[in-house]
Design a protein around this motif. Structure first.
Motif, PDB file in Angstrom:
ATOM      1  N   THR A  20       0.835  -1.188   0.000  1.00 46.43           N
ATOM      2  CA  THR A  20       0.000   0.000   0.000  1.00 46.43           C
ATOM      3  C   THR A  20       0.874   1.243   0.000  1.00 46.43           C
ATOM      4  O   THR A  20       1.907   1.280   0.674  1.00 46.43           O
ATOM      5  N   GLU A  21       0.461   2.230  -0.772  1.00 46.50           N
ATOM      6  CA  GLU A  21       1.107   3.543  -0.705  1.00 46.50           C
ATOM      7  C   GLU A  21       0.387   4.384   0.352  1.00 46.50           C
ATOM      8  O   GLU A  21       0.997   5.168   1.048  1.00 46.50           O
ATOM      9  N   GLU A  22      -0.919   4.208   0.422  1.00 48.96           N
ATOM     10  CA  GLU A  22      -1.782   4.848   1.410  1.00 48.96           C
ATOM     11  C   GLU A  22      -2.579   3.733   2.080  1.00 48.96           C
ATOM     12  O   GLU A  22      -2.840   2.707   1.463  1.00 48.96           O
ATOM     13  N   PRO A  23      -3.002   3.928   3.310  1.00 49.00           N
ATOM     14  CA  PRO A  23      -3.820   2.900   3.957  1.00 49.00           C
ATOM     15  C   PRO A  23      -5.089   2.624   3.144  1.00 49.00           C
ATOM     16  O   PRO A  23      -5.596   3.505   2.453  1.00 49.00           O
ATOM     17  N   ILE A  24      -5.578   1.386   3.230  1.00 47.60           N
ATOM     18  CA  ILE A  24      -6.839   1.011   2.595  1.00 47.60           C
ATOM     19  C   ILE A  24      -7.849   0.696   3.691  1.00 47.60           C
ATOM     20  O   ILE A  24      -7.466   0.360   4.812  1.00 47.60           O
ATOM     21  N   ALA A  25      -9.128   0.813   3.361  1.00 46.76           N
ATOM     22  CA  ALA A  25     -10.174   0.501   4.322  1.00 46.76           C
ATOM     23  C   ALA A  25     -11.126  -0.501   3.698  1.00 46.76           C
ATOM     24  O   ALA A  25     -11.391  -0.461   2.498  1.00 46.76           O
ATOM     25  N   TYR A  26     -11.631  -1.422   4.525  1.00 43.49           N
ATOM     26  CA  TYR A  26     -12.612  -2.387   4.035  1.00 43.49           C
ATOM     27  C   TYR A  26     -13.651  -2.636   5.115  1.00 43.49           C
ATOM     28  O   TYR A  26     -13.421  -2.390   6.299  1.00 43.49           O
ATOM     29  N   LEU A  27     -14.803  -3.138   4.698  1.00 42.39           N
ATOM     30  CA  LEU A  27     -15.889  -3.484   5.602  1.00 42.39           C
ATOM     31  C   LEU A  27     -15.707  -4.937   6.016  1.00 42.39           C
ATOM     32  O   LEU A  27     -15.731  -5.837   5.182  1.00 42.39           O
ATOM     33  N   HIS A  28     -15.516  -5.168   7.313  1.00 43.44           N
ATOM     34  CA  HIS A  28     -15.200  -6.484   7.861  1.00 43.44           C
ATOM     35  C   HIS A  28     -16.477  -7.273   8.147  1.00 43.44           C
ATOM     36  O   HIS A  28     -17.458  -6.715   8.627  1.00 43.44           O
ATOM     37  N   GLY A  29     -16.437  -8.556   7.825  1.00 41.63           N
ATOM     38  CA  GLY A  29     -17.554  -9.398   8.213  1.00 41.63           C
ATOM     39  C   GLY A  29     -18.187 -10.179   7.086  1.00 41.63           C
ATOM     40  O   GLY A  29     -19.395 -10.397   7.086  1.00 41.63           O
ATOM     41  N   GLY A  30     -17.392 -10.606   6.113  1.00 40.75           N
ATOM     42  CA  GLY A  30     -17.932 -11.463   5.068  1.00 40.75           C
ATOM     43  C   GLY A  30     -18.520 -10.729   3.881  1.00 40.75           C
ATOM     44  O   GLY A  30     -19.373 -11.266   3.174  1.00 40.75           O
ATOM     45  N   TYR A  31     -18.070  -9.515   3.632  1.00 43.35           N
ATOM     46  CA  TYR A  31     -18.579  -8.732   2.502  1.00 43.35           C
ATOM     47  C   TYR A  31     -17.743  -8.908   1.240  1.00 43.35           C
ATOM     48  O   TYR A  31     -17.942  -8.214   0.254  1.00 43.35           O
TER      49      TYR A  31
END
Length: 159
Positions: free
Chosen positions: A26-37
């Motif tokens: 990663t060059e910048e942090p990434i965000a994701y929705l946790h919980g089987g999406y």
């Protein structure tokens, strides 16, 4: 806050091949929705569950658990006249799979004479991957993010 279902996780990561060569980061942090999406590789999500800001995880995955096996039938030679005149290695094109009707993303891997070689495999297909990540933020997802199944705003999806 610990990572749990319906939390938004922000992280940095590095990926390595079986020989220890860095293949992505990663060059910048990434965000994701946790919980089987299906916003991140399942084994990585599993390793992150219950972690908190500052925690790090490392997961080594076989091709089946990462980006799939390399499928030779997804490498094709096509006539150059079916592409834009500026076609070049690295360009991406979509095509419908005649068997499934699904859209496949092809990457141009070679342009030679009147032939263009395209590859529908993920660039890391067939590879054992070591994924090393560090959690930089955890928060509760908004109702809108849960309804859409992905993160909005900084480091996430923008509509």
């Amino acid at each position: 806050m610990q990572i749990a279902k319906n939390s938004v996780v922000t992280l940095t990561y590095e990926m390595y091949d079986a020989e220890g060569n860095q293949i992505d980061k990663t060059e910048e942090p990434i965000a994701y929705l946790h919980g089987g999406y299906d916003n991140i590789l399942p084994l990585v999500e599993e390793a992150l569950h219950g972690k908190s800001v500052g925690d790090a995880v490392e997961v080594t995955m076989s091709p089946d658990d990462a980006f799939g096996e390399f499928e030779p039938e997804l490498v094709r030679d096509e006539d150059k006249d079916g592409f834009p005149p500026e076609v070049a290695v690295g360009m991406m094109f979509e095509a419908d799979d005649p068997e499934t009707g699904e859209v496949i993303l092809f990457r141009v891997t070679e342009v030679e004479g009147n032939k263009v070689t395209v590859d529908g495999n993920h660039p890391f297909a067939g590879m054992t991957i070591r994924f090393a990540a560090k959690v930089t933020n955890v928060r509760e997802a908004t109702a809108e993010e849960l309804a859409h199944g992905h993160v909005h705003g900084e480091h996430g999806h923008h509509h």
